[in-house]
Design a protein around this motif. Sequence first.
Motif, PDB file in Angstrom:
ATOM      1  N   ARG A 102       0.839  -1.200   0.000  1.00  0.00           N
ATOM      2  CA  ARG A 102       0.000   0.000   0.000  1.00  0.00           C
ATOM      3  C   ARG A 102       0.879   1.256   0.000  1.00  0.00           C
ATOM      4  NH1 ARG A 102      -2.334  -0.295   4.721  1.00  0.00           N
ATOM      5  NH2 ARG A 102      -3.680  -1.987   4.053  1.00  0.00           N
ATOM      6  N   ILE A 105       2.486   1.776  -3.437  1.00  0.00           N
ATOM      7  CA  ILE A 105       1.517   2.206  -4.442  1.00  0.00           C
ATOM      8  C   ILE A 105       1.051   3.638  -4.164  1.00  0.00           C
ATOM      9  CG2 ILE A 105      -0.831   1.806  -5.313  1.00  0.00           C
ATOM     10  CD1 ILE A 105      -0.204  -1.268  -4.811  1.00  0.00           C
ATOM     11  N   GLU A 106       0.626   3.888  -2.948  1.00  0.00           N
ATOM     12  CA  GLU A 106       0.008   5.183  -2.631  1.00  0.00           C
ATOM     13  C   GLU A 106       1.019   6.298  -2.390  1.00  0.00           C
ATOM     14  OE1 GLU A 106      -2.653   4.448   0.653  1.00  0.00           O
ATOM     15  OE2 GLU A 106      -3.950   3.170  -0.576  1.00  0.00           O
ATOM     16  N   HIS A 111       2.966   1.382  -9.828  1.00  0.00           N
ATOM     17  CA  HIS A 111       1.758   0.747 -10.358  1.00  0.00           C
ATOM     18  C   HIS A 111       1.906  -0.768 -10.416  1.00  0.00           C
ATOM     19  CE1 HIS A 111       4.198   0.383 -13.956  1.00  0.00           C
ATOM     20  NE2 HIS A 111       3.287  -0.426 -14.450  1.00  0.00           N
ATOM     21  N   ARG A 112       3.141  -1.262 -10.217  1.00  0.00           N
ATOM     22  CA  ARG A 112       3.423  -2.691 -10.355  1.00  0.00           C
ATOM     23  C   ARG A 112       4.458  -3.088  -9.312  1.00  0.00           C
ATOM     24  NH1 ARG A 112       7.412  -5.355 -13.044  1.00  0.00           N
ATOM     25  NH2 ARG A 112       6.964  -7.474 -13.653  1.00  0.00           N
ATOM     26  N   LEU A 159      -0.526  -5.658  -9.650  1.00  0.00           N
ATOM     27  CA  LEU A 159      -0.789  -4.328 -10.182  1.00  0.00           C
ATOM     28  C   LEU A 159      -1.557  -3.543  -9.124  1.00  0.00           C
ATOM     29  CD1 LEU A 159      -1.748  -5.177 -13.874  1.00  0.00           C
ATOM     30  CD2 LEU A 159       0.493  -4.569 -12.922  1.00  0.00           C
ATOM     31  N   ALA A 160      -1.399  -2.258  -9.118  1.00  0.00           N
ATOM     32  CA  ALA A 160      -1.963  -1.403  -8.070  1.00  0.00           C
ATOM     33  C   ALA A 160      -3.454  -1.687  -7.827  1.00  0.00           C
ATOM     34  CB  ALA A 160      -1.742   0.073  -8.415  1.00  0.00           C
ATOM     35  N   ASN A 161      -4.208  -1.880  -8.881  1.00  0.00           N
ATOM     36  CA  ASN A 161      -5.651  -2.092  -8.724  1.00  0.00           C
ATOM     37  C   ASN A 161      -5.993  -3.503  -8.241  1.00  0.00           C
ATOM     38  OD1 ASN A 161      -5.014  -3.333 -11.151  1.00  0.00           O
ATOM     39  ND2 ASN A 161      -6.897  -2.700 -12.151  1.00  0.00           N
ATOM     40  N   GLU A 162      -4.996  -4.364  -8.070  1.00  0.00           N
ATOM     41  CA  GLU A 162      -5.229  -5.736  -7.620  1.00  0.00           C
ATOM     42  C   GLU A 162      -4.934  -5.931  -6.131  1.00  0.00           C
ATOM     43  OE1 GLU A 162      -4.045  -7.808 -11.907  1.00  0.00           O
ATOM     44  OE2 GLU A 162      -2.527  -7.657 -10.322  1.00  0.00           O
ATOM     45  N   GLU A 165      -7.248  -5.607   0.148  1.00  0.00           N
ATOM     46  CA  GLU A 165      -7.178  -5.026   1.491  1.00  0.00           C
ATOM     47  C   GLU A 165      -7.521  -6.039   2.568  1.00  0.00           C
ATOM     48  OE1 GLU A 165      -5.865  -2.211   2.424  1.00  0.00           O
ATOM     49  OE2 GLU A 165      -5.415  -1.741   0.346  1.00  0.00           O
TER      50      GLU A 165
END
Length: 168
Positions: A102, A105-106, A111-112, A159-162, A165
Amino acid sequence: MILRGPRVTLRRAGLDDAARLTSIRGEPAIERRWGILEEGEMEEFVTDEKTFVVEVDGEIVGAVQYGEVEDPMYRSASIDLYVTTPRHGQGLGSEAVRILARHLIEERGHHRLTIDPAADNASAIRAYEKVGFRPVGIMRSYERGPDGTFHDGLLMELLANELLEEPR
C-alpha cells in the motif's frame, strides 16, 4: 517512518535491531531460504532506508525490504520478507506485505510490484496470493541456496488495482 496495519507495525530498521534480526536469520528455516549471513551483511541490511522491521505488540518478528526500478519506462518495486519461524502461519507476513505494498503504491507511486519466493515455498506463495500477487512464471535456477545448488524461483506480480485489502 512507521507504517501500521491492524496487528503489524513496520518501522525503519536500525543498528539496534541487528542482534534480533541476526537471531531470526539464523533460524534453520529462514537460513535455508535467505542464506548464511556474511560479515557486515546485517549491518548493511539494517541501515538501508528501504528496510523495515516487522513488529507485533512491540516484538520484532521479522523484516521486510523493498527495491525500486527508477527508469520511468519500467518503474516498479520489489518486496522481500522473512518472519521468525514460531510466528509462521499467523497471517503476519501477508499483513506486512500488504502494508508495504500500500505504501509503495500510494506514497511511492508504483503501479506494479513483484515478489519472488522460492518455487517450492508453498506457504510464502499462499501468503502473497492473499495480498493479490499472481504467479507470472518460474525463474529456473534462479538463486543459489546455502547448499550451493541453484533453485527455481516463482516470479509473482501485483498491479496497483489488484491489491487486496482484506485476506482471502
